[in-house]
Design a protein around this motif. Structure first.
Motif, PDB file in Angstrom:
ATOM      1  N   THR A 194       0.841  -1.203   0.000  1.00  0.00           N
ATOM      2  CA  THR A 194       0.000   0.000   0.000  1.00  0.00           C
ATOM      3  C   THR A 194       0.874   1.251   0.000  1.00  0.00           C
ATOM      4  OG1 THR A 194      -1.689  -1.178   1.230  1.00  0.00           O
ATOM      5  CG2 THR A 194      -1.812   1.227   1.287  1.00  0.00           C
ATOM      6  N   ASP A 195       1.914   1.231   0.827  1.00  0.00           N
ATOM      7  CA  ASP A 195       2.809   2.387   0.925  1.00  0.00           C
ATOM      8  C   ASP A 195       3.527   2.627  -0.401  1.00  0.00           C
ATOM      9  OD1 ASP A 195       4.235   4.494   2.007  1.00  0.00           O
ATOM     10  OD2 ASP A 195       5.754   3.220   2.958  1.00  0.00           O
ATOM     11  N   MET A 196       4.078   1.559  -0.977  1.00  0.00           N
ATOM     12  CA  MET A 196       4.841   1.790  -2.209  1.00  0.00           C
ATOM     13  C   MET A 196       3.928   2.261  -3.342  1.00  0.00           C
ATOM     14  SD  MET A 196       5.946  -2.088  -3.258  1.00  0.00           S
ATOM     15  CE  MET A 196       6.626  -2.526  -1.690  1.00  0.00           C
ATOM     16  N   MET A 198       1.322   4.017  -2.919  1.00  0.00           N
ATOM     17  CA  MET A 198       0.998   5.419  -2.608  1.00  0.00           C
ATOM     18  C   MET A 198       2.138   6.352  -2.993  1.00  0.00           C
ATOM     19  SD  MET A 198      -1.687   6.884  -1.537  1.00  0.00           S
ATOM     20  CE  MET A 198      -2.523   5.534  -0.722  1.00  0.00           C
ATOM     21  N   HIS A 199       3.388   5.883  -2.888  1.00  0.00           N
ATOM     22  CA  HIS A 199       4.500   6.743  -3.291  1.00  0.00           C
ATOM     23  C   HIS A 199       4.389   7.116  -4.761  1.00  0.00           C
ATOM     24  CE1 HIS A 199       6.821   4.909   0.281  1.00  0.00           C
ATOM     25  NE2 HIS A 199       6.102   5.943   0.633  1.00  0.00           N
ATOM     26  N   THR A 200       3.885   6.195  -5.556  1.00  0.00           N
ATOM     27  CA  THR A 200       3.691   6.515  -6.961  1.00  0.00           C
ATOM     28  C   THR A 200       2.384   7.279  -7.168  1.00  0.00           C
ATOM     29  OG1 THR A 200       5.177   4.868  -7.851  1.00  0.00           O
ATOM     30  CG2 THR A 200       3.263   5.363  -9.185  1.00  0.00           C
ATOM     31  N   THR A 267      -1.678  12.946   1.161  1.00  0.00           N
ATOM     32  CA  THR A 267      -2.071  11.758   1.933  1.00  0.00           C
ATOM     33  C   THR A 267      -0.969  11.402   2.921  1.00  0.00           C
ATOM     34  OG1 THR A 267      -3.348  11.017   0.026  1.00  0.00           O
ATOM     35  CG2 THR A 267      -2.931   9.389   1.730  1.00  0.00           C
ATOM     36  N   HIS A 268       0.277  11.526   2.480  1.00  0.00           N
ATOM     37  CA  HIS A 268       1.381  11.247   3.403  1.00  0.00           C
ATOM     38  C   HIS A 268       1.393  12.220   4.582  1.00  0.00           C
ATOM     39  CE1 HIS A 268       3.136   8.098   1.010  1.00  0.00           C
ATOM     40  NE2 HIS A 268       4.077   7.943   1.926  1.00  0.00           N
ATOM     41  N   SER A 269       1.212  13.497   4.289  1.00  0.00           N
ATOM     42  CA  SER A 269       1.238  14.483   5.388  1.00  0.00           C
ATOM     43  C   SER A 269       0.103  14.201   6.369  1.00  0.00           C
ATOM     44  CB  SER A 269       1.086  15.895   4.836  1.00  0.00           C
ATOM     45  OG  SER A 269       2.153  16.179   3.986  1.00  0.00           O
ATOM     46  N   THR A 281       0.667   1.590  11.782  1.00  0.00           N
ATOM     47  CA  THR A 281       1.541   1.232  10.657  1.00  0.00           C
ATOM     48  C   THR A 281       1.279   2.197   9.504  1.00  0.00           C
ATOM     49  OG1 THR A 281       1.557  -1.066  11.334  1.00  0.00           O
ATOM     50  CG2 THR A 281       2.100  -0.635   9.035  1.00  0.00           C
ATOM     51  N   HIS A 282       2.363   2.807   9.018  1.00  0.00           N
ATOM     52  CA  HIS A 282       2.259   3.882   8.018  1.00  0.00           C
ATOM     53  C   HIS A 282       1.398   3.498   6.802  1.00  0.00           C
ATOM     54  CE1 HIS A 282       3.528   6.982   5.224  1.00  0.00           C
ATOM     55  NE2 HIS A 282       4.162   6.115   4.472  1.00  0.00           N
ATOM     56  N   GLY A 283       1.644   2.335   6.213  1.00  0.00           N
ATOM     57  CA  GLY A 283       0.906   1.938   5.006  1.00  0.00           C
ATOM     58  C   GLY A 283      -0.586   1.799   5.276  1.00  0.00           C
ATOM     59  N   GLY A 285      -2.231   3.371   7.564  1.00  0.00           N
ATOM     60  CA  GLY A 285      -2.732   4.731   7.755  1.00  0.00           C
ATOM     61  C   GLY A 285      -3.024   5.407   6.419  1.00  0.00           C
ATOM     62  N   LEU A 286      -2.179   5.144   5.444  1.00  0.00           N
ATOM     63  CA  LEU A 286      -2.396   5.730   4.113  1.00  0.00           C
ATOM     64  C   LEU A 286      -3.686   5.206   3.495  1.00  0.00           C
ATOM     65  CD1 LEU A 286       1.236   5.346   2.676  1.00  0.00           C
ATOM     66  CD2 LEU A 286       0.160   7.496   3.380  1.00  0.00           C
ATOM     67  N   ALA A 287      -3.914   3.887   3.638  1.00  0.00           N
ATOM     68  CA  ALA A 287      -5.136   3.291   3.079  1.00  0.00           C
ATOM     69  C   ALA A 287      -6.380   3.886   3.742  1.00  0.00           C
ATOM     70  CB  ALA A 287      -5.109   1.771   3.276  1.00  0.00           C
TER      71      ALA A 287
HETATM   72 ZN    ZN Z   1       5.050   6.225   2.533  1.00  0.00          ZN
END
Ligand code: ZN
Ligand code: NZQ
Length: 393
Positions: A194-196, A198-200, A267-269, A281-283, A285-287
């Motif tokens: 999910t995190d990776m 989101m980076h894209t 979304t990251h901020s 967990t960061h990923g 949280g992004l979802a």
């Molecule tokens: Zn990230």
């Protein structure tokens, strides 16, 4: 296409034999005395830590050990590392772990040669002009820190989680053995993917629409990660798919999928405030944030969300209803998140709704008391941040 500067100097040594090269690589990049930095137990349990230490010693290098980095790495551990490195005369930092360990190593690397307080860099008071060399033996594909210029540290004093970016901290090399990721629990595997992705996605949602090649690269990353994650959740020892994910995680965040476009990063901020307050967990949280962010901003450029829906999420393109197609793309990623065990809102993430007070506090911190806006796709002020947290709660 916007002008850009693509800088990705990290040497990637990938594959089952990659660890064997660790001592030569450290020496090649000038290391003599190495701080081997690691997290909790995973690298100890798997035998990786012992193996790396033995290889370094056999290669004639001196080592100093510092473990105990936790997810959402803390400033206090960074201070401990800076003191240790100064006392021991360490000249190279090797992170054995994931984003948290690498980020902690980067912060230590800035801090050792700096006469002031290392938090100055993270709080925006100073720019680092030098740092010790950093490298990693990666154990979890997720944060992309193994090739990135960023590090994200949590200051326990005020629960402030912020990133600092500086090209001088880009790791010298990254050793990636997909076999080392077989032991990842399903939740970490899914949060990592999910995190990776989101980076894209933070780079993909842009108003720059003339970036055919960058778009194609981004869509390849997103589609591949989306497909491979199911294979490894089913069979954690599926080397082939673990390998795609490991390499994809680095490409997703080494700048390549953002060349020539204005990036977003809202979304990251917004997520960093969630992890600062609730230590999630960061990923994951992004979802929990992204679907609400997407519904809040999609009207800024519906065509971009249509492209995402069709090219990434396989939503049929209803040419008579672009808005419907865009919204179905957002729903499709919610289905995807659920299918891999990720939340789609904060309630699912924490097991409870957040309060109005918590919403206001996160938006206050994220906007620096209303002084800054975030995001490139849509500039978000403090009230927008509150609205998104409220939608996501
Ligand atoms: Zn990230
Ligand atoms: O501590 P151990 O026991 O090693 O367990 C870790 C940790 O609990 C475990 N783990 C790692 N490799 C494993 C394993 N468990 C079994 N087998 C393995 N092979 O996984 C857990 C998570 O590790 P962590 O390092 O926290 O994961 P990740 O790589 O997702 O890093 C997250 C941090 O990176 C930051 C995040 O905010 C978060 O603090 N980010 C850093 C970025 C950067 N520097 O460029 C960008 C990202 O957007 C992100 O913000």
């Amino acid at each position: 296409m916007k002008d850009f500067n693509y800088y990705a100097p990290t040497q990637v040594v990938f594959g089952e034999q990659s660890e064997e090269k660790v001592a030569d690589l450290v020496k090649h990049y000038g290391g003599h005395k190495v701080l081997v930095h690691y997290g909790g137990k995973s690298a100890v349990r798997s035998g990786l830590l012992d193996k790396i230490c033995n290889l370094l010693r056999e290669g004639g290098l001196e080592i100093v050990l510092l473990g105990g980095v936790v997810p959402n790495p803390r400033l206090s551990k960074v201070h401990e590392g800076i003191e240790l490195c100064r006392r021991e005369g360490v000249d190279f930092l090797l992170a054995v772990g994931g984003g948290s360990v690498i980020d902690s190593a980067k912060a230590i690397a800035y801090g050792v040669p700096y006469a002031g307080e290392v938090w100055d860099f993270y709080s925006g008071k100073a720019e680092a002009v030098t740092c010790l060399p950093v490298a990693s033996v990666l154990t979890i594909p997720a944060a992309g820190s193994e090739m990135s210029e960023a590090s994200v540290i949590t200051n326990e004093d005020g629960d402030i989680k912020v990133g600092y970016s500086n090209d001088i901290s880009r790791p010298k090399f990254a050793i990636m053995n997909p076999r080392r990721t077989f032991t990842l629990p399903p939740y970490q595997t899914a949060a990592g993917v999910t995190d990776m992705m989101m980076h894209t996605m933070e780079r993909y949602f842009t108003h720059d629409t003339d970036m055919t090649f960058t778009d194609a690269l981004a869509e390849a990353v997103l589609r591949t990660m989306k497909d491979c994650v199911f294979a490894v959740l089913k069979d954690p020892e599926d080397y082939r798919n673990r390998a795609q994910i490991m390499w994809g995680g680095s490409i997703a965040h080494n700048g390549l999928t953002g060349c020539g476009v204005e990036e977003d990063w809202s979304t990251h901020s917004l997520e960093h405030e969630l992890s600062a307050m609730f230590d999630v967990t960061h990923g994951a949280g992004l979802a929990a944030i992204w679907p609400s962010w997407a519904r809040y901003v999609y009207k800024e450029e519906i065509s971009r969300f249509v492209q995402f829906a069709v090219n990434v999420m396989d939503v049929p393109n209803d040419f008579s209803d672009p808005e419907g197609t865009a919204l179905r793309g957002i729903e499709a990623i919610e289905h995807f998140y659920h299918a891999i065990g990720m939340p789609i809102n904060i309630h699912e993430l924490l097991g409870r709704e957040i309060t109005e007070e918590e919403i206001r506090e996160m938006a206050r911190k994220c906007s620096h008391d209303g002084a800054i806006r975030i995001g490139g796709f849509k500039r978000l002020a403090r009230e927008d941040m509150e609205a998104i947290y409220r939608m996501a709660k």
